[in-house]
Write a protein that holds these residues in place. Structure first.
Motif, PDB file in Angstrom:
ATOM      1  N   ARG A 275      25.700   2.102  -3.941  1.00  0.00           N
ATOM      2  CA  ARG A 275      25.940   2.542  -2.580  1.00  0.00           C
ATOM      3  C   ARG A 275      25.344   1.554  -1.579  1.00  0.00           C
ATOM      4  N   ALA A 276      24.140   1.082  -1.850  1.00  0.00           N
ATOM      5  CA  ALA A 276      23.509   0.112  -0.949  1.00  0.00           C
ATOM      6  C   ALA A 276      24.281  -1.206  -0.934  1.00  0.00           C
ATOM      7  N   LYS A 277      24.769  -1.612  -2.092  1.00  0.00           N
ATOM      8  CA  LYS A 277      25.551  -2.850  -2.161  1.00  0.00           C
ATOM      9  C   LYS A 277      26.843  -2.712  -1.384  1.00  0.00           C
ATOM     10  N   ARG A 278      27.506  -1.564  -1.526  1.00  0.00           N
ATOM     11  CA  ARG A 278      28.749  -1.323  -0.793  1.00  0.00           C
ATOM     12  C   ARG A 278      28.487  -1.242   0.704  1.00  0.00           C
ATOM     13  N   GLN A 279      27.351  -0.651   1.102  1.00  0.00           N
ATOM     14  CA  GLN A 279      27.008  -0.559   2.520  1.00  0.00           C
ATOM     15  C   GLN A 279      26.744  -1.942   3.110  1.00  0.00           C
ATOM     16  N   ARG A 280      26.077  -2.786   2.359  1.00  0.00           N
ATOM     17  CA  ARG A 280      25.837  -4.149   2.847  1.00  0.00           C
ATOM     18  C   ARG A 280      27.146  -4.911   2.995  1.00  0.00           C
ATOM     19  N   LYS A 281      28.046  -4.718   2.058  1.00  0.00           N
ATOM     20  CA  LYS A 281      29.346  -5.392   2.134  1.00  0.00           C
ATOM     21  C   LYS A 281      30.113  -4.940   3.370  1.00  0.00           C
ATOM     22  N   ILE A 282      30.113  -3.631   3.646  1.00  0.00           N
ATOM     23  CA  ILE A 282      30.793  -3.112   4.835  1.00  0.00           C
ATOM     24  C   ILE A 282      30.125  -3.635   6.095  1.00  0.00           C
ATOM     25  N   TRP A 283      28.796  -3.690   6.096  1.00  0.00           N
ATOM     26  CA  TRP A 283      28.068  -4.176   7.265  1.00  0.00           C
ATOM     27  C   TRP A 283      28.466  -5.612   7.588  1.00  0.00           C
ATOM     28  N   TRP A 284      28.500  -6.460   6.574  1.00  0.00           N
ATOM     29  CA  TRP A 284      28.876  -7.853   6.795  1.00  0.00           C
ATOM     30  C   TRP A 284      30.327  -7.979   7.237  1.00  0.00           C
ATOM     31  N   MET A 285      31.203  -7.162   6.688  1.00  0.00           N
ATOM     32  CA  MET A 285      32.607  -7.250   7.040  1.00  0.00           C
ATOM     33  C   MET A 285      32.838  -6.825   8.490  1.00  0.00           C
ATOM     34  N   VAL A 286      32.276  -5.680   8.888  1.00  0.00           N
ATOM     35  CA  VAL A 286      32.484  -5.176  10.248  1.00  0.00           C
ATOM     36  C   VAL A 286      31.864  -6.116  11.271  1.00  0.00           C
ATOM     37  N   ASN A 287      30.630  -6.523  11.046  1.00  0.00           N
ATOM     38  CA  ASN A 287      29.978  -7.418  11.992  1.00  0.00           C
ATOM     39  C   ASN A 287      30.603  -8.807  11.985  1.00  0.00           C
ATOM     40  N   GLY A 288      31.149  -9.222  10.854  1.00  0.00           N
ATOM     41  CA  GLY A 288      31.858 -10.496  10.818  1.00  0.00           C
ATOM     42  C   GLY A 288      33.123 -10.469  11.656  1.00  0.00           C
ATOM     43  N   ILE A 289      33.875  -9.359  11.564  1.00  0.00           N
ATOM     44  CA  ILE A 289      35.073  -9.218  12.393  1.00  0.00           C
ATOM     45  C   ILE A 289      34.702  -9.215  13.876  1.00  0.00           C
ATOM     46  N   ALA A 290      33.634  -8.495  14.213  1.00  0.00           N
ATOM     47  CA  ALA A 290      33.193  -8.448  15.609  1.00  0.00           C
ATOM     48  C   ALA A 290      32.748  -9.828  16.092  1.00  0.00           C
ATOM     49  N   ALA A 291      32.056 -10.570  15.252  1.00  0.00           N
ATOM     50  CA  ALA A 291      31.590 -11.902  15.648  1.00  0.00           C
ATOM     51  C   ALA A 291      32.765 -12.847  15.872  1.00  0.00           C
ATOM     52  N   VAL A 292      33.761 -12.797  14.992  1.00  0.00           N
ATOM     53  CA  VAL A 292      34.936 -13.658  15.152  1.00  0.00           C
ATOM     54  C   VAL A 292      35.701 -13.277  16.415  1.00  0.00           C
ATOM     55  N   GLY A 293      35.877 -11.972  16.633  1.00  0.00           N
ATOM     56  CA  GLY A 293      36.587 -11.531  17.835  1.00  0.00           C
ATOM     57  C   GLY A 293      35.874 -11.939  19.114  1.00  0.00           C
ATOM     58  N   ALA A 294      34.549 -11.777  19.144  1.00  0.00           N
ATOM     59  CA  ALA A 294      33.789 -12.178  20.335  1.00  0.00           C
ATOM     60  C   ALA A 294      33.850 -13.687  20.544  1.00  0.00           C
ATOM     61  N   ALA A 295      33.779 -14.459  19.453  1.00  0.00           N
ATOM     62  CA  ALA A 295      33.839 -15.917  19.578  1.00  0.00           C
ATOM     63  C   ALA A 295      35.194 -16.369  20.121  1.00  0.00           C
ATOM     64  N   LEU A 296      36.269 -15.769  19.624  1.00  0.00           N
ATOM     65  CA  LEU A 296      37.597 -16.131  20.121  1.00  0.00           C
ATOM     66  C   LEU A 296      37.750 -15.774  21.593  1.00  0.00           C
ATOM     67  N   TRP A 297      37.274 -14.589  21.966  1.00  0.00           N
ATOM     68  CA  TRP A 297      37.415 -14.154  23.358  1.00  0.00           C
ATOM     69  C   TRP A 297      36.605 -15.050  24.294  1.00  0.00           C
ATOM     70  N   LEU A 298      35.387 -15.401  23.906  1.00  0.00           N
ATOM     71  CA  LEU A 298      34.570 -16.272  24.739  1.00  0.00           C
ATOM     72  C   LEU A 298      35.151 -17.683  24.803  1.00  0.00           C
ATOM     73  N   ALA A 299      35.745 -18.132  23.699  1.00  0.00           N
ATOM     74  CA  ALA A 299      36.358 -19.466  23.711  1.00  0.00           C
ATOM     75  C   ALA A 299      37.538 -19.516  24.672  1.00  0.00           C
ATOM     76  N   GLY A 300      38.322 -18.435  24.722  1.00  0.00           N
ATOM     77  CA  GLY A 300      39.455 -18.418  25.634  1.00  0.00           C
ATOM     78  C   GLY A 300      39.067 -18.160  27.071  1.00  0.00           C
ATOM     79  N   SER A 301      38.137 -17.195  27.286  1.00  0.00           N
ATOM     80  CA  SER A 301      37.791 -16.805  28.654  1.00  0.00           C
ATOM     81  C   SER A 301      36.860 -17.805  29.326  1.00  0.00           C
ATOM     82  N   LEU A 302      35.829 -18.247  28.625  1.00  0.00           N
ATOM     83  CA  LEU A 302      34.887 -19.194  29.212  1.00  0.00           C
ATOM     84  C   LEU A 302      35.228 -20.650  28.883  1.00  0.00           C
ATOM     85  N   GLY A 303      35.736 -20.878  27.681  1.00  0.00           N
ATOM     86  CA  GLY A 303      36.046 -22.250  27.295  1.00  0.00           C
ATOM     87  C   GLY A 303      37.270 -22.818  27.992  1.00  0.00           C
TER      88      GLY A 303
END
Length: 333
Positions: A275-303
């Motif tokens: 369960r802990a391993k699966r939770q860590r995997k979900i944590w990395w996946m969700v936060n990874g998607i959020a990080a990529v989305g924020a990076a793309l948005w900042l690259a377009g809006s500010l870059g």
């Protein structure tokens, strides 16, 4: 045998015969099935109040017990995110993906104009954004207050100091924190891009990517910092919220109960580890998607948009007037 002893024996026999035999009842161990008060899994059944009467006519109640209020507010909080999510996707494409592809603000403006009638049509904007966002915030605050008062009653808080000690702020999740941070940022964004142009120019037909680029060029420190926080909080709140609706709670304030002393630890089962391993995997996946989305948005809006520079001519004069008329912070812009 004496007469007194025989009388005592008869009395004991009668008392034994008068006893009622009770069937044994099982004893349940609820250690592993303790309900969670924070998500409304435990709802004590209240006594049914008798309907009050006035002038001989019964006054019907709403029929909403505490757990029904909990379910109603949870539903409002969840489904009020659907319309803003559609706007979120369109806005992400207009202000991030398309500028990244075209590498030009003038070339990206027509795509923004194409989608603007979808979410800025008269009356539709409030149905898509204003009402859902206000409903989402209000239902979340009401739900948190209900659960806070429920905890106070459960733990027997009587004084104000005791209630404050069991308050809802220490247990607030990162998801809720990002939402409360996002609320004033959305308000400022709406005032600058929708309310002020409506007051000054009678509408926001002249507001687009060039207007945003002009403002960033006028006050680069303020607007770069604002959009950095605004975009990051927005993406993380949306992605984390949808992950929560799907059952992937990665920003919760709750901690899993330890299984120390349970049969899982004694028998060497690996459910907790999996369960802990699966939770860590979900944590990395969700936060990874959020990080990529924020990076793309900042690259377009500010870059791209943020480096386009100020406008020129009469259009720039109109934009200067709009920015100077923004309430409270107009002199800084």
């Amino acid at each position: 045998m004496e007469l007194g002893d025989s009388k005592h024996m008869e009395a004991d026999a009668k008392s034994i015969l008068s006893m009622q035999e009770l069937d044994p009842s099982p004893v349940h161990d609820d250690d592993d099935s303790t309900p969670d008060l924070e998500v409304g899994e435990y709802f004590p059944k209240p006594e049914e109040p008798k309907p009050s009467r006035a002038c001989g006519f019964p006054i019907p109640g709403l029929g909403l017990r505490p757990h029904r209020w909990d379910s109603l507010l949870s539903g409002l909080q969840k489904y009020s995110t659907y319309p803003p999510t559609a706007f979120f996707i369109l806005h992400f494409a207009n202000t991030a993906l398309i500028p990244l592809v075209t590498q030009s603000v003038p070339a990206s403006e027509p795509y923004l104009l194409l989608t603007r009638p979808v979410y800025q049509a008269p009356g539709l904007e409030h149905l898509v954004l204003t009402l859902p966002i206000l409903t989402h915030i209000a239902s979340g605050i009401a739900l948190r207050n209900i659960r806070s008062s429920r905890r106070a009653r459960l733990y027997g808080a009587e004084t104000r100091a005791q209630r404050d000690r069991i308050s809802w702020w220490p247990r607030i999740s990162l998801q809720a924190r990002s939402g409360y941070l996002l609320a004033p940022l959305i308000g400022l964004h709406a005032v600058v891009n929708r309310v002020t142009p409506l007051v000054v120019d009678g509408g926001s037909s002249g507001v687009g990517l060039g207007y945003v680029a002009h403002g960033i060029a006028r006050s680069p420190v303020f607007w770069n910092l604002f959009y950095l926080v605004f975009v990051t909080a927005s993406v993380w709140h949306f992605i984390g919220g949808w992950a929560t609706w799907m059952g992937w709670r990665v920003t919760t304030a709750r901690k899993e109960r330890s299984s120390k002393g349970s049969l899982v630890g004694l028998l060497g089962y690996s459910e907790d580890h999996d369960r802990a391993k699966r939770q860590r995997k979900i944590w990395w996946m969700v936060n990874g998607i959020a990080a990529v989305g924020a990076a793309l948005w900042l690259a377009g809006s500010l870059g791209i948009v943020g480096r386009a520079g100020e406008g020129s001519g009469w259009e720039a004069q109109g934009w200067n007037e709009m920015y100077s008329q923004v309430p409270v912070i107009g002199d800084w812009l």
